[in-house]
Design an enzyme around this catalytic site. Structure first.
Site, PDB file in Angstrom:
ATOM      1  N   THR A 409       0.922  -1.114   0.000  1.00  0.00           N
ATOM      2  CA  THR A 409       0.000   0.000   0.000  1.00  0.00           C
ATOM      3  C   THR A 409       0.956   1.155   0.000  1.00  0.00           C
ATOM      4  O   THR A 409       2.162   0.950   0.073  1.00  0.00           O
ATOM      5  CB  THR A 409      -0.850  -0.105   1.283  1.00  0.00           C
ATOM      6  OG1 THR A 409      -1.734  -1.218   1.133  1.00  0.00           O
ATOM      7  CG2 THR A 409      -1.653   1.134   1.605  1.00  0.00           C
ATOM      8  N   THR A 427      -3.981   2.304  -2.115  1.00  0.00           N
ATOM      9  CA  THR A 427      -3.528   0.912  -2.272  1.00  0.00           C
ATOM     10  C   THR A 427      -4.159   0.186  -3.447  1.00  0.00           C
ATOM     11  O   THR A 427      -5.262   0.521  -3.895  1.00  0.00           O
ATOM     12  CB  THR A 427      -3.866   0.123  -0.976  1.00  0.00           C
ATOM     13  OG1 THR A 427      -3.266  -1.154  -1.039  1.00  0.00           O
ATOM     14  CG2 THR A 427      -5.356  -0.011  -0.765  1.00  0.00           C
ATOM     15  N   ASP A 451      -9.590  -8.207   1.068  1.00  0.00           N
ATOM     16  CA  ASP A 451      -9.757  -7.535   2.365  1.00  0.00           C
ATOM     17  C   ASP A 451     -11.134  -7.770   2.972  1.00  0.00           C
ATOM     18  O   ASP A 451     -11.398  -7.407   4.113  1.00  0.00           O
ATOM     19  CB  ASP A 451      -9.489  -6.026   2.240  1.00  0.00           C
ATOM     20  CG  ASP A 451      -8.023  -5.693   2.510  1.00  0.00           C
ATOM     21  OD1 ASP A 451      -7.306  -6.566   3.031  1.00  0.00           O
ATOM     22  OD2 ASP A 451      -7.601  -4.570   2.212  1.00  0.00           O
ATOM     23  N   SER A 480     -10.629  -2.008   5.880  1.00  0.00           N
ATOM     24  CA  SER A 480      -9.222  -1.666   5.654  1.00  0.00           C
ATOM     25  C   SER A 480      -8.515  -1.432   6.982  1.00  0.00           C
ATOM     26  O   SER A 480      -9.159  -1.167   8.004  1.00  0.00           O
ATOM     27  CB  SER A 480      -9.160  -0.401   4.804  1.00  0.00           C
ATOM     28  OG  SER A 480      -7.836   0.087   4.737  1.00  0.00           O
ATOM     29  N   SER A 481      -7.189  -1.505   6.928  1.00  0.00           N
ATOM     30  CA  SER A 481      -6.376  -1.122   8.093  1.00  0.00           C
ATOM     31  C   SER A 481      -5.679   0.217   7.870  1.00  0.00           C
ATOM     32  O   SER A 481      -4.916   0.655   8.732  1.00  0.00           O
ATOM     33  CB  SER A 481      -5.307  -2.182   8.354  1.00  0.00           C
ATOM     34  OG  SER A 481      -5.899  -3.409   8.647  1.00  0.00           O
ATOM     35  N   GLY A 502      -0.406  -3.394   5.315  1.00  0.00           N
ATOM     36  CA  GLY A 502      -1.515  -4.311   5.610  1.00  0.00           C
ATOM     37  C   GLY A 502      -1.917  -4.207   7.068  1.00  0.00           C
ATOM     38  O   GLY A 502      -2.106  -3.112   7.607  1.00  0.00           O
TER      39      GLY A 502
HETATM   40  N1  GLY Z   1      -5.292  -3.385   1.584  1.00  0.00           N
HETATM   41  C1  GLY Z   1      -4.763  -3.083   2.855  1.00  0.00           C
HETATM   42  C2  GLY Z   1      -5.741  -2.333   3.691  1.00  0.00           C
HETATM   43  O1  GLY Z   1      -6.581  -1.641   3.160  1.00  0.00           O
HETATM   44  O2  GLY Z   1      -5.703  -2.435   4.875  1.00  0.00           O
END
Ligand code: GLY
Length: 599
Positions: A409, A427, A451, A480-481, A502
């Site tokens: 990302t 990302t 995700d 998402s993180s 991530g």
């Molecule tokens: N694809 C990583 C996130 O959105 O956390």
């Protein structure tokens, strides 16, 4: 063995630095590098090397951009110097990254923006991808209900409907100052005229050559040679031109969001999906819209944390982590000392359990954000904490709330002369996303569908477990993180922070903030500092080599912590700190090509 950070008074520093004081030691057109030397690290234990490198921050007074790629940071700086504001620069950087950093920069993905104007008003924009209209909860399961491996990770079925172009159009429409054409032009130039690959760029593209040819038969995008059978590899310094991408960006430049979500680009994207049995249609594209959401704002001591609400789990989780930590004397205990690590790991264990249970798209499920961040609720989650022994993750479940249930990302931070600040994390999900390149349009599509929780209790590519709150549904956004965040101190802009990584994004942002506000590091030191991560399941603490002393490793293991030393790294932070004299410290992560540019 004793190890400690010592905070030195500024005067002592000045003397230590050989009377270099706060004046620049070197300058360049792109900014001023300065040995801040705010801390001295003294350690008699050679098993601890707290910093990944001794890179120093870039100091500017008029504007700062920190991003994953030198070309993109330069684009942002040029826009600021041309009179653009932070949003103009951010839009230009997002499009530039889509050209020069195809592993994560994107127009085929999505992201989140946190914006704080110099009037103190804060906004967030959710331009996360959405599940296509034909997506179903069980789309990655076989007839026995088992997950079909890989389908949510590579190839056409892995993609959600991209949000980045709509997000940038929305941000620019609301806050931009320069013309849309002007902020798009640098990316078009980089694609049409090409740019020199860094060593890392070349290695990344060479690494995915196999996938490029198998997932994109007959196409030559991102290959060194037009003959896919050729074994030639990209080398550092070679110029890569992306003619189809330049034309796609030109359509976006001349037609705005319609240049992507309608007409030629939409047709090419929908055709590509048909070719590979993907689900995204021209209607899905037309229907996509990003959403302005109220930011999460939470106090921590004399700081105000402005961060991303769901669809990100990052903001809620970050505030939970900080509030769990707030009562403890981390500064007194010291950076990465046993008790500091214990409190942080135990907080992370509980927060990621909550994430799995409660977090999802707020347009589809009721997310109890306020309760999750409530101090009384957090206290109730802490009753089984003990310094004597690690809590067992098997005994930790998401909390009970009445009436409820690649690492690739990229992040960039921008502050302009007027003090407007942008924090964006964007990302494709995995590196180079689904690895599908849209024929005729020349950009990678995301693999963001991974995700979602493709099946309750089954981990995704980051080992994260999810439940019904994050189940797939048509038009729903996947959890998402990503944690783009801005901090105020005593009501004034203080820090702009974020990272890829991530599931490790949240904990890297958390540590970087604490490194500055609890341990008193400079922005760059906080970025350089080695990091660790725990996410409830799997029940282990991973750490960068050198982050813990041998004694701390031993003590934590004696208390039942499972520890794993990484051979790779955590976080690629790109941050800006407002220093007491009002100047900006741009900090870019030395772990990759990240670069800060300021003036
Ligand atoms: N694809 C990583 C996130 O959105 O956390």
């Amino acid at each position: 063995m004793k190890r400690q950070f010592r905070v030195l008074p500024l005067l002592a520093l000045t003397l230590l630095a050989g009377c270099k004081s706060q004046s620049p030691t070197t300058t360049s057109g792109s900014g001023v590098r300065q040995g801040l030397g705010v801390y001295e690290y003294r350690d008699e234990d050679p098993s601890v090397q707290p910093f990944f490198s001794d890179r120093q921050g870039v100091i500017g007074r008029n504007g700062m951009v920190a991003s994953a790629h030198p070309e993109a940071s330069q684009v942002g700086l040029n826009i600021l110097k041309a009179g653009g504001n932070a949003v103009d620069a951010a839009v230009a950087v997002q499009f530039a990254l889509a050209v020069v950093y195809p592993g994560a920069g994107n127009i085929g993905g999505g992201g989140f923006m946190v914006y704080r104007g110099n009037d103190g008003k804060a906004y967030t924009l959710d331009y996360r991808e959405k599940a296509p209209g034909r997506a179903t909860q069980d789309m990655y399961l076989d007839s026995l209900g088992n997950v079909r491996p890989g389908l949510s990770i590579s190839g056409h079925l892995a993609s959600g409907v991209p949000g980045s172009v709509d997000g940038m159009a929305e941000a620019h429409k609301r806050f931009g100052k320069l013309s849309w054409a002007q902020v798009l032009q640098p990316a078009i130039d980089l694609a049409a005229k090409g740019f020199a690959l860094t060593e890392r760029d070349a290695l990344g593209l060479n690494r995915i050559k196999g996938d490029l040819t198998t997932i994109n038969p007959g196409k030559t995008y991102f290959l060194k040679n037009t003959n896919p059978a050729d074994t030639l590899k990209w080398q550092k310094g070679e110029i890569m031109v992306q003619a189809d991408l330049a034309r796609t960006l030109q359509r976006i430049q001349s037609q705005g969001r319609a240049g992507f979500y309608e007409g030629e680009t939409a047709r090419l994207l929908a055709e590509e999906m048909k070719r590979g049995n993907g689900l995204i249609t021209e209607d899905d594209l037309k229907d996509y819209h990003s959403v302005w959401r109220d930011p999460i704002q939470a106090t921590y001591k004399n700081y105000n944390v402005i961060t991303m609400p769901p669809t990100s789990s990052g903001g809620v989780a970050l505030v939970q982590l900080m509030r769990f930590t707030e009562p403890y004397p981390l500064r007194k205990w010291g950076w990465n000392r046993d008790s500091t690590v214990q409190v942080m790991v135990e907080a992370e264990r509980r927060v990621y359990a909550d994430r799995a249970k409660f977090l999802g798209d707020p347009d589809f499920v009721k997310v109890p954000s306020d309760t999750l961040m409530n101090v009384d609720y957090l206290k109730s989650r802490w009753t089984d904490f003990s310094f004597a022994k690690a809590t067992d993750s098997k005994n930790v479940r998401g909390g009970t709330i009445p009436g409820y249930e690649s690492l690739e990302t990229t992040h960039f931070s921008v502050v302009d002369k007027a003090g407007n600040a942008v924090s964006i994390t964007t990302t494709l999900n995995g590196g180079y996303g689904s690895r599908v390149v849209v024929g005729g349009a020349g950009f990678f599509m995301n693999n963001e569908m991974d995700d979602f929780s493709v099946k309750p209790g089954v981990p995704n590519m980051f080992g994260l477990i999810g439940n019904q709150a994050n189940a797939i549904a048509p038009q729903k956004r996947m959890l998402s993180s990503m944690t783009p965040t801005i901090l105020e101190k005593d009501g004034k802009l203080f820090m702009v922070v974020g990272t890829p990584g991530g599931s490790t994004i949240i904990t890297s942002v958390y540590q970087t903030i604490l490194n500055v506000i609890e341990h008193g590091m400079s922005m760059q030191q906080a970025v350089n500092a080695l990091k660790f991560h725990h996410q409830w399941l799997p029940d282990k603490t991973i750490f960068e080599n050198g982050a813990f002393s041998d004694a701390t490793v031993q003590n934590l293991q004696n208390r039942g912590y499972m520890l794993e030393k990484l051979t790779n790294t955590l976080g690629r932070m790109d941050c800006v700190l407002i220093r007491p004299d009002g100047s900006y410290e741009g900090a870019s992560d030395p772990r990759a090509d990240n670069t800060a540019r300021g003036y």
